[in-house]
Write an enzyme that holds these catalytic residues in place. Structure first.
Site: not given
Lengths: 382, 640
Positions: B321-322
């Site tokens: 993810g981020s």
């Protein structure tokens, strides 16, 4: 007979000496040593370490030493004989004082590269000294009682020191080697018969002394003798070695279990499988054929040496050759008899085969002396 | 006497001697013939019957300690009771009497009786194991009434920390049929009944160090195998002790903090690469495996959706993810595809051809620069720069930061995650790489996978600019291993500083995504990055109707929550990564755990309350007042 008479026949150059060198004997010795490498490789479980490789190096060094000794004139060795004997006696006395203790007995002097066993060296020195004595002695006096005393003393002195270590086997071998030189020198038969009788008496005395204050042997030596006489009396105790050795020996059968296939030795039935009991491994792995072959090789060595002795007109050289040959013979005969249950376990290695630097060194010196006598021998016109 | 006559005498004597020698050799040859031909059969039989057996003495297994020397795996006495049939007139009666003294399940009794009947009369048959000291003493006291009963003491493995370090330390068990077969008889120790070898964790991977060397007892046995006597005994060499880098107290805190979750947390020491904590929740009790686990318990462990047997720190692969955005930013900066001052406009979505790529914030972030893009985790910014720099540069940077390859830890099932590139997709999916794939990779979704330990390594490398590599073993046999030297990453220090600044913003900026998880003490500030990775596809219809909140979804469809961080910001000492499976948002589910772990790593067991942000202090104080969780249940023999 003087030396000048013999000089005609002597090789002068190194080339001439090498030409007269007994190459067949070296070949036989090497063959036996190779059997040793093979067996040491086998008892180590198929590894050159820890025994086989080191034995090879020692043998190579021994061959070099033998060649060097052989090239030196036997005259020199005759001159050295008294010195060698006195040196040997000194060393024997030295181990008594500060030798290290191995296997419960004081026997070794550590020279750094090899552990010298003075009692082994004494076997040679004694033969040399006796040969020198009888070379010097008028032939007519050989059997006179008075002239018998010096050689007997020369034999008894080192024997006593070795017995004190205590090493019964070596002491007996020393005595036997000395007796052979005396026999060859022409000492009357009667003396030998008398000595045999006295020996029997001595054995009786030794056995009778057991348990008394003046006991002549150590307890373990008595036990060995006792067990030798009846191994089954203690099959898992003191008779263990003899019983297991016989089992290993016999289970080889005609052709053996095959190289590296022996089970008895590898499973450590025999604590001295790489030294005194190595012949059992050979017998187990190569069977009757293998053990007869090794015996044959030894017989050939004895034969070649005896032939050399018989063709030697130099009395010192012939007597020394005969004495050393007999010493060699006693070596393997006693070891073989021991592992086959014909003699008590006395701790005599199988010459050229058992692992051990001291024995190898001494044997190669002995062969060097035999070769020196052979190379420089004035041939006999029979 | 002339010389000639004398020579003749010597020849005669010599020939006599030769004859005597020949005769003796003849005797020797005859003896050989007698032994090797005539009696060969008898001796061969004796050789078979009268064999030396080599009995192995198992070596004491090396122990495992934490970095402070607290025991993680030890050996303890194991008392066993066995019955020898020939020692008793009525084995059944003996067994019945024994059962009155100690607890023997009926099944074990039947098995013992069967074995007693089948095996030779002198072979001891194990009846019960792992007796307590009391039981052992009771059997001993009643020995006169129990003919043929033998009590033996051996060593068995025990894990005093129970489930706290189960995944790292692993456990031992008996040699299985398969292991026996694969070994092919090369390892004699495997033949010892009940010999235990490593099955998991460090126990498995450091098996050779821990095992030691067997001792040998040479015994003579007869044809039946009965021991006649012992010749010699050579004690074995015990295995080497290992000291791990794990700090038990930190590990305990991590496990307790995550005990209701399916989660993983890693703490890395940045100077040495030491793994200070490697926690995978939930745990399991490794002692159950040593003492024999029931099939019911085993099934329960396998069926648990939280997968307690899996070491998620190294085996769990998640879309980062981020947390992957640092990688993309560094790739773009290094490639010159992004100017540090440049602003990208985010209106909440990004158009590629005919399809839309969405930012997590529906309304968009407006104009954002690199710092804000990290602090506020703008997706559109990264769609844009990922497209510019391309997937190959991103993959290259990811690998430099330690992703896409298994870290060299002595643990089983260390996975390598996945850093996709064009060649990989052609190979694995037989399809060409799409720009859309690059955009997905730009926000750490799509094909990208990473394990929690990899994320910690990535963070460590960003924090230090060096190729930090994790290590789990600190000392062997009391000798510390040399501290590793880490080579520089070869990434521009200015670019790293920019990215670290963005990570600082994540935690400390007013609009940072993890502001609640900051460290309030000056000089100890933390920098980090949140991540929330989708495990399901959000359809256009759902997006139109409003994305369903995580709390309204069934557990297994919720997002994974991730957080990576390092601290102190100006002189980094630790890196932490936390992944909470299906935990929802990284900022709410993962960041507080990571911060609390970081505090413990920095300050020890009692971090000053003022170091927490004011709105967190009450929760922390309550947590401290709570009594500590009960110790894991100890197995029976611990009563000893």
């Amino acid at each position: 007979m003087t030396f000048r008479d013999l000089d005609r026949d002597e090789p002068a150059t190194l080339g001439a000496k090498l030409l007269r060198f007994n190459w067949a004997l070296l070949l036989l010795v090497t063959a036996v040593a190779c059997v040793g490498f093979l067996m040491l490789y086998s008892v180590a479980g198929g590894r050159l370490e820890p025994w086989s490789a080191r034995q090879m190096v020692r043998f190579a060094m021994g061959v070099a030493l033998m060649m060097a000794i052989a090239m030196i004139h036997v005259r020199f060795w005759r001159a050295m004989a008294p010195l060698a004997y006195l040196g040997g006696l000194a060393l024997l006395a030295a181990v008594e004082l500060f030798g290290s203790v191995g296997m419960g007995a004081q026997r070794w002097i550590d020279l750094g590269f090899v552990q010298l066993q003075p009692s082994e060296a004494m076997k040679i020195a004694l033969v040399m000294a006796l040969a020198r004595y009888y070379d010097w002695l008028d032939r007519d006096k050989v059997s006179r009682p008075l002239w018998l005393l010096p050689p007997l003393a020369m034999i008894a002195l080192p024997m006593a020191l070795v017995l004190k270590q205590p090493d019964l086997g070596t002491a007996l071998l020393l005595g036997a080697g000395g007796a052979v030189v005396m026999f060859l020198a022409g000492v009357s038969w009667w003396y030998f018969i008398a000595a045999a009788a006295a020996g029997a008496g001595a054995v009786a005395a030794v056995m009778a002394s057991r348990g008394t204050e003046w006991q002549l042997l150590k307890d373990y030596q008595y036990r060995r003798i006792e067990v030798f006489l009846d191994p089954s009396s203690d099959p898992l105790g003191a008779g263990y070695h003899i019983t297991q050795s016989k089992i290993a020996f016999g289970s080889g059968g005609l052709t053996g279990r095959g190289f590296m296939q022996g089970t008895q030795a590898r499973l450590n039935f025999l604590p001295e499988k790489h030294t005194d009991f190595i012949f059992t491994t050979l017998a187990e792995e190569f069977g009757h054929v293998g053990s007869l072959a090794l015996l044959g090789l030894y017989a050939l060595i004895v034969l070649f040496c005896t032939a050399s002795m018989l063709s030697n007109r130099d009395r010192f050289g012939a007597l020394m050759t005969g004495g050393l040959t007999a010493t060699f013979f006693f070596f393997f005969a006693v070891n073989m008899a021991m592992v086959m249950g014909l003699a008590p376990v006395v701790g005599v290695p199988l010459p050229l085969v058992s692992y051990g630097g001291s024995a190898m060194l001494v044997l190669m010196i002995a062969f060097g002396l035999i070769q020196s006598a052979h190379v420089h021998r004035p041939r006999r016109g029979l | 006497m002339s010389a000639r006559r004398d020579a003749g005498a010597l020849t005669r004597r010599g020939l006599v001697l030769l004859g005597a020698q020949g005769a003796l050799m003849g005797v020797l040859a005859l003896r050989m013939r007698q032994l090797q031909i005539a009696d060969a059969e008898r001796f061969r039989l004796m050789a078979e019957e009268n064999r030396v057996n080599i009995r192995l003495i198992p070596p004491a297994r090396g122990r495992i300690f934490d970095r402070e020397g607290r025991p993680l795996a030890v050996n303890r006495q194991n008392y066993r009771v066995a019955i020898v049939r020939e020692g008793t007139d009525d084995p059944e009666e003996t067994l019945a009497r024994l059962a009155r003294l100690i607890d023997i399940p009926p099944r074990a009794r039947e098995k013992a009786l069967r074995e007693l009947r089948a095996k030779p009369a002198f072979v001891p048959v194990a009846v019960a194991e792992h007796l307590t000291w009391e039981e052992f003493a009771r059997v001993n006291a009643n020995a006169p009434a129990l003919p043929g009963v033998e009590v033996e003491a051996g060593l068995t493995r025990f894990y005093p920390q129970g489930e706290l370090t189960a995944h790292v330390v692993g456990y031992v068990g008996r040699v299985s049929e398969r292991e026996l077969k694969e070994d092919g008889g090369r390892t004699p120790l495997y033949q010892i009944p009940d010999f235990q070898i490593g099955k998991s964790g460090v126990e498995l991977k450091a098996e050779e160090i821990l095992r030691g060397e067997a001792g040998v007892s040479r015994i003579e046995v007869n044809a039946l195998g009965r021991v006649i006597r012992e010749f010699e005994r050579e004690e074995g060499k015990p295995g080497d002790d290992l000291q791990l880098t794990v700090d038990l107290e930190l590990q305990r805190y991590a496990m307790e903090r995550m005990k209701d979750e399916s989660a993983a947390a890693c703490v890395l020491d940045l100077t040495t690469g030491d793994v200070a904590a490697l926690a995978s929740a939930p745990g399991f009790d490794p002692n159950k495996f040593v003492f024999g686990i029931s099939s019911k318990e085993w099934k329960a462990l396998l069926d648990d959706p939280h997968r307690p047997l899996s070491n998620k720190t190294v085996s769990g692969q998640y879309p980062p993810g981020s947390t992957f955005k640092m990688v993309v930013a560094l790739a773009a900066l290094e490639a010159g595809a992004l100017d540090p001052a440049e602003r990208v406009f985010c209106n909440g979505r990004y158009k590629l051809g005919t399809s839309w790529f969405h930012c997590w914030r529906r309304g968009g972030h407006g104009h954002v620069d690199l710092h804000q893009s990290l602090a506020q985790s703008c997706d559109v910014f990264y769609y844009e720069i990922a497209r510019r720099v391309g997937v190959e540069a991103i993959a290259d940077m990811a690998r430099r930061l330690g992703l896409g390859q298994a870290p060299p830890l002595p643990l089983p099932a260390v996975r390598s995650g996945l850093i996709p590139d064009k060649a990989w997709k052609r190979r694995a999916h037989k399809r060409a790489w799409q720009i859309g794939d690059t955009l997905n990779a730009g926000i750490g979704q799509g094909y990208v996978l990473a394990t929690p330990i990899q994320l910690a390594v990535m963070t460590a490398r960003i924090a230090t600019g060096r190729q930090v590599t994790p290590r789990l073993v600190r000392a062997r046999a009391g000798l510390p291993l040399p501290a590793p030297e880490f080579a520089p990453l070869g990434v521009s220090a200015a670019h790293l500083a920019l990215v670290r600044g963005g990570m600082f913003g994540v935690v400390n900026d007013a609009r940072g995504t993890a502001r609640k998880a900051r460290i309030a003490q000056e000089g100890m500030e933390m920098a980090g990055k949140t991540g929330t990775s989708q495990v399901r596809r959000i359809t256009a219809a759902e997006r139109a109707a409003g994305v369903i909140r995580n709390a309204d979804l069934p557990w297994e469809r919720r997002d994974h929550a991730l957080f990576v961080c390092f601290a102190p910001y100006r002189a980094p000492r630790y890196a932490v990564s936390v992944v909470v499976e299906h935990g929802g948002g990284g900022s709410t589910a993962a960041a507080p755990i990571a911060r609390d772990l970081m505090m413990r790593a920095l300050f020890g067991p009692e971090p000053p309350i003022t170091a927490y942000p004011p709105d967190e202090r009450r929760r922390i104080e309550e947590e401290r007042l709570r009594p500590p969780a009960p110790r894991p249940e100890r197995p029976q023999s611990d009563r000893a």
